[in-house]
Scaffold this active site. Sequence first.
Site, PDB file in Angstrom:
ATOM      1  N   LYS A 128       0.834  -1.206   0.000  1.00  0.00           N
ATOM      2  CA  LYS A 128       0.000   0.000   0.000  1.00  0.00           C
ATOM      3  C   LYS A 128       0.865   1.251   0.000  1.00  0.00           C
ATOM      4  CE  LYS A 128      -2.219   3.496   2.026  1.00  0.00           C
ATOM      5  NZ  LYS A 128      -1.672   4.568   2.871  1.00  0.00           N
ATOM      6  N   ASP A 147      -6.245   0.262   0.128  1.00  0.00           N
ATOM      7  CA  ASP A 147      -6.337   0.630   1.531  1.00  0.00           C
ATOM      8  C   ASP A 147      -7.730   0.267   2.034  1.00  0.00           C
ATOM      9  OD1 ASP A 147      -8.142   2.370   0.552  1.00  0.00           O
ATOM     10  OD2 ASP A 147      -7.016   4.160   0.963  1.00  0.00           O
TER      11      ASP A 147
END
Length: 220
Positions: A128, A147
């Site tokens: 991420k 996310d």
Amino acid sequence: MTNLDAHSPPSERLPEIIRRLRLAHPDACCALQHRTPWELLVATILSAQCTDERVNKVTPALFERFPTPRAFADAERSEIEEAIRSTGFYRNKARHIQEVAQIVAYEYDGKVPADMATLLKLPGVARKTANVVLGVAFEIADGIVVDTHVKRLVTRLGLVKAKDPKKIEQELIAITPREDWIDLAHLLIFHGRRVCKARKPDCTACTLNDLCPSSELNPT
DNA sequence: ATCCCGAGGG
DNA sequence: CCCTCTGGAT
């Protein structure tokens, strides 16, 4: 226009979803304040389980106190902790930021690496964070940011089946043109904040409601 | 699966 | 009180 609906295949709905999200959120972009790749990397580490608004509240003073990776590397850990305390997880975040700063300062000549493999070796940096830095700071589309917002929206939209973020990313990559990889996450995140909220999604106001199998307006 | 961790909303 | 916020390491 074809006859798309909430149960059309993901690969057919996705281009229309992206088109509408661009219209609804023309301002979608990374909301983390930063002036350099290094500042973005730090801000992104701080953003874990924390609103970007709160991150933006601490970073100006943080980067004034510690202007360079070397300054972070040589700092007292407790001073970093104090400066970022309000973002939560502050001990882990301070340790990761300082360890990353030491690597960047003393192994990479103060420069944030611009490739996925090297970024992933940094402590506290997984896909991420690496995707945010690559996409926003370097405009490199190596993957897709997944996310909490992206995960929630693509699940509600029925675009993916997996629950694990890595698998979700692979499924998204398979149905998204590379030119949209970077924008997609920003669009979903903005839409997730403003409309498709975690607690009380506003399906009535949602530009995607006719394409969403989870919309309260659609029959299940 | 669990831990780290603080702040704001409902 | 419980849930959520641009997660990652053990």
